[in-house]
Write a protein that holds these residues in place. Structure first.
Motif, PDB file in Angstrom:
ATOM      1  N   GLY A 190       0.814  -1.206   0.000  1.00 55.71           N
ATOM      2  CA  GLY A 190       0.000   0.000   0.000  1.00 55.71           C
ATOM      3  C   GLY A 190       0.845   1.251   0.000  1.00 55.71           C
ATOM      4  N   ALA A 191       0.198   2.376   0.308  1.00 51.83           N
ATOM      5  CA  ALA A 191       0.897   3.657   0.322  1.00 51.83           C
ATOM      6  C   ALA A 191       0.089   4.679   1.104  1.00 51.83           C
ATOM      7  N   ALA A 192       0.803   5.656   1.660  1.00 52.71           N
ATOM      8  CA  ALA A 192       0.178   6.871   2.167  1.00 52.71           C
ATOM      9  C   ALA A 192       0.308   7.910   1.061  1.00 52.71           C
ATOM     10  N   VAL A 193      -0.808   8.531   0.681  1.00 49.72           N
ATOM     11  CA  VAL A 193      -0.801   9.470  -0.441  1.00 49.72           C
ATOM     12  C   VAL A 193      -1.522  10.756  -0.057  1.00 49.72           C
ATOM     13  N   ASN A 194      -1.223  11.812  -0.796  1.00 49.79           N
ATOM     14  CA  ASN A 194      -1.877  13.099  -0.511  1.00 49.79           C
ATOM     15  C   ASN A 194      -3.134  13.290  -1.345  1.00 49.79           C
ATOM     16  N   VAL A 212       9.611   0.132   3.629  1.00 52.06           N
ATOM     17  CA  VAL A 212       9.096   1.483   3.432  1.00 52.06           C
ATOM     18  C   VAL A 212       9.957   2.211   2.403  1.00 52.06           C
ATOM     19  N   ALA A 213       9.302   2.845   1.432  1.00 51.41           N
ATOM     20  CA  ALA A 213       9.993   3.639   0.411  1.00 51.41           C
ATOM     21  C   ALA A 213       9.367   5.033   0.397  1.00 51.41           C
ATOM     22  N   LYS A 214      10.136   6.035   0.765  1.00 52.88           N
ATOM     23  CA  LYS A 214       9.604   7.388   0.922  1.00 52.88           C
ATOM     24  C   LYS A 214       9.702   8.180  -0.382  1.00 52.88           C
ATOM     25  N   GLY A 215       8.559   8.795  -0.738  1.00 55.34           N
ATOM     26  CA  GLY A 215       8.517   9.710  -1.864  1.00 55.34           C
ATOM     27  C   GLY A 215       8.543  11.142  -1.368  1.00 55.34           C
ATOM     28  N   GLN A 216       7.709  11.982  -1.970  1.00 58.63           N
ATOM     29  CA  GLN A 216       7.725  13.409  -1.636  1.00 58.63           C
ATOM     30  C   GLN A 216       6.712  13.795  -0.562  1.00 58.63           C
ATOM     31  N   LEU A 217       5.990  12.824  -0.026  1.00 58.65           N
ATOM     32  CA  LEU A 217       5.013  13.127   1.009  1.00 58.65           C
ATOM     33  C   LEU A 217       5.702  13.210   2.364  1.00 58.65           C
ATOM     34  N   HIS A 218       5.487  14.307   3.063  1.00 55.67           N
ATOM     35  CA  HIS A 218       6.108  14.492   4.378  1.00 55.67           C
ATOM     36  C   HIS A 218       5.149  13.993   5.462  1.00 55.67           C
ATOM     37  N   GLU A 266      13.950   0.540   5.342  1.00 59.40           N
ATOM     38  CA  GLU A 266      13.740   1.550   4.307  1.00 59.40           C
ATOM     39  C   GLU A 266      14.467   1.160   3.033  1.00 59.40           C
ATOM     40  N   THR A 267      13.900   1.564   1.908  1.00 58.43           N
ATOM     41  CA  THR A 267      14.489   1.293   0.602  1.00 58.43           C
ATOM     42  C   THR A 267      14.130   2.450  -0.316  1.00 58.43           C
ATOM     43  N   PRO A 268      14.902   2.690  -1.377  1.00 53.53           N
ATOM     44  CA  PRO A 268      14.546   3.773  -2.310  1.00 53.53           C
ATOM     45  C   PRO A 268      13.211   3.510  -2.999  1.00 53.53           C
ATOM     46  N   LEU A 269      12.512   4.581  -3.316  1.00 55.29           N
ATOM     47  CA  LEU A 269      11.221   4.470  -3.984  1.00 55.29           C
ATOM     48  C   LEU A 269      11.422   4.039  -5.438  1.00 55.29           C
ATOM     49  N   PRO A 270      10.742   2.977  -5.885  1.00 53.26           N
ATOM     50  CA  PRO A 270      10.842   2.576  -7.298  1.00 53.26           C
ATOM     51  C   PRO A 270      10.414   3.704  -8.232  1.00 53.26           C
ATOM     52  N   ALA A 271      11.030   3.748  -9.394  1.00 48.30           N
ATOM     53  CA  ALA A 271      10.771   4.831 -10.339  1.00 48.30           C
ATOM     54  C   ALA A 271       9.320   4.850 -10.816  1.00 48.30           C
ATOM     55  N   ASP A 272       8.671   3.686 -10.893  1.00 47.90           N
ATOM     56  CA  ASP A 272       7.310   3.612 -11.405  1.00 47.90           C
ATOM     57  C   ASP A 272       6.240   3.844 -10.345  1.00 47.90           C
ATOM     58  N   SER A 273       6.648   4.059  -9.098  1.00 50.10           N
ATOM     59  CA  SER A 273       5.657   4.166  -8.021  1.00 50.10           C
ATOM     60  C   SER A 273       4.741   5.375  -8.187  1.00 50.10           C
ATOM     61  N   ALA A 274       5.296   6.514  -8.555  1.00 51.69           N
ATOM     62  CA  ALA A 274       4.477   7.719  -8.707  1.00 51.69           C
ATOM     63  C   ALA A 274       3.397   7.518  -9.764  1.00 51.69           C
ATOM     64  N   GLY A 292       3.256  11.742  -6.912  1.00 49.20           N
ATOM     65  CA  GLY A 292       4.618  11.599  -6.408  1.00 49.20           C
ATOM     66  C   GLY A 292       4.702  11.874  -4.922  1.00 49.20           C
ATOM     67  N   LYS A 293       3.636  12.431  -4.354  1.00 50.60           N
ATOM     68  CA  LYS A 293       3.602  12.706  -2.925  1.00 50.60           C
ATOM     69  C   LYS A 293       3.027  11.489  -2.213  1.00 50.60           C
ATOM     70  N   LEU A 294       3.924  10.562  -1.899  1.00 48.82           N
ATOM     71  CA  LEU A 294       3.502   9.300  -1.298  1.00 48.82           C
ATOM     72  C   LEU A 294       4.621   8.705  -0.472  1.00 48.82           C
ATOM     73  N   VAL A 295       4.255   7.745   0.361  1.00 47.52           N
ATOM     74  CA  VAL A 295       5.190   6.851   1.039  1.00 47.52           C
ATOM     75  C   VAL A 295       4.656   5.444   0.790  1.00 47.52           C
ATOM     76  N   GLU A 296       5.382   4.657   0.016  1.00 47.73           N
ATOM     77  CA  GLU A 296       4.934   3.310  -0.321  1.00 47.73           C
ATOM     78  C   GLU A 296       5.436   2.329   0.734  1.00 47.73           C
ATOM     79  N   PHE A 297       4.662   1.276   0.977  1.00 51.47           N
ATOM     80  CA  PHE A 297       5.060   0.291   1.977  1.00 51.47           C
ATOM     81  C   PHE A 297       4.603  -1.097   1.554  1.00 51.47           C
ATOM     82  N   ALA A 298       5.230  -2.102   2.137  1.00 56.27           N
ATOM     83  CA  ALA A 298       4.838  -3.495   1.884  1.00 56.27           C
ATOM     84  C   ALA A 298       5.206  -4.323   3.097  1.00 56.27           C
ATOM     85  N   ALA A 299       4.199  -4.907   3.759  1.00 52.39           N
ATOM     86  CA  ALA A 299       4.430  -5.837   4.860  1.00 52.39           C
ATOM     87  C   ALA A 299       4.505  -7.241   4.274  1.00 52.39           C
TER      88      ALA A 299
END
Length: 297
Positions: free
Chosen positions: A126-130, A184-190, A209-217, A223-230
């Motif tokens: 999933g992800a937290a998004v704005n 957790v992969a952090k994008g531009q969402l604070h 933590e890991t870098p955000l994949p290029a296709d996530s946005a 692009g304002k998101l924090v993606e995650f996967a349990a």
């Protein structure tokens, strides 16, 4: 040599915590590699590994997907499996890592390929998004769309295994009922919601933590998101999960498989002994050995 696991983007390759897990193979796009080179590389992979299982996102560029099918067709090889996954990018990266871990566990290529249908049931992506105004891969109500226009509104979205959408601060996403780690992969969402609220609520054992994949946005529509996967925490647990499922030969191609569909020829298995869905509700077995489901009242 173990079966090769291939991906279509370098950011879908997660590091492994152990030295036994083999690296993933990158199948490049037509823009990055001519067809002759792609054919030569795949031929070499088949010579060394005998079987190749490629995992790629459903959101892949059509030209890239066509290249995969062209390579398999030109080589006329039934030893190449193409698995198109609806998971978000970070979820696909987790799935690819788990398949890499399985290749050195003594399972046949058919079982590893079939496991690509089983393991996503245990990946909470999933992800937290704005905003959800451009989110078209998860069901979004008109009410949520309207709230998305309000300044400062943020959402928690779960795409897999069961779609969910909540407003941050008002509701909580339902998480796994087994012990898990959270990637957790952090994008531009604070926001610290994923690490400070979601992780404790889901009682995860560890957060990485890991870098955000290029296709996530593009996948999440912002692009304002924090993606995650349990996900299941270690290779031993994944091994026990797959080993606990009944194995049978495919009635069409003869490959060994688990679940209700062959990973190689995609043929459905009539009267499959243990369909993949049933493995989610086991009261005993792998998930009770070190990753016991937490029964919540």
């Amino acid at each position: 040599m173990p079966t090769a696991i291939a991906v279509t983007s370098p950011d879908l390759v997660l590091p492994s915590a152990d030295q036994q897990t083999p690296p993933a193979v990158l199948l490049q796009s037509p823009a990055a590699q001519p067809l002759d080179s792609a054919l030569a590389d795949m031929h070499s992979l088949l010579e060394h590994h005998h079987h190749v299982i490629a995992v790629y996102p459903a959101s892949i560029a059509p030209a890239h997907e066509q290249r995969l099918h062209v390579v398999r067709s030109v080589l006329e090889s039934d030893r190449i499996v193409l698995i198109k996954s609806p998971l978000p990018p970070l979820g696909i990266a987790v799935l690819a890592l788990q398949l890499r871990q399985l290749t050195v566990c003594g399972f046949s290529p058919g079982v590893v390929a079939s496991a690509a249908r089983l393991l996503p049931h245990y990946i909470y992506a999933g992800a937290a998004v704005n905003s959800v105004t451009r989110l078209d891969r998860v069901p979004v109500s008109l009410k949520s769309h309207a709230k998305s226009w309000l300044p400062g509104t943020q959402f928690g979205v779960l795409a897999n295994p069961v779609p969910q959408l909540v407003k941050l601060g008002a509701e909580q996403l339902k998480g796994p009922e087994f012990t898990s780690h959270l990637l957790v992969a952090k994008g531009q969402l604070h926001t610290d919601w994923v690490t400070d609220v979601l992780a404790p609520a889901w009682e995860v054992q560890a957060v990485h933590e890991t870098p955000l994949p290029a296709d996530s946005a593009g996948w999440w529509g912002t692009g304002k998101l924090v993606e995650f996967a349990a996900h299941l925490p270690d290779a031993n647990t994944i091994y026990q999960l797959v080993a606990s499922v009944w194995r049978t030969p495919c009635h069409w191609c003869g490959m060994e498989l688990i679940g209700d569909r062959c990973g190689f020829c995609n043929s459905p298995i009539p009267s499959a002994p243990i369909p993949a869905q049933e493995n989610q509700t086991r009261d005993s077995g792998v998930l009770s050995q070190g990753t016991r489901p937490r029964h919540r009242g």
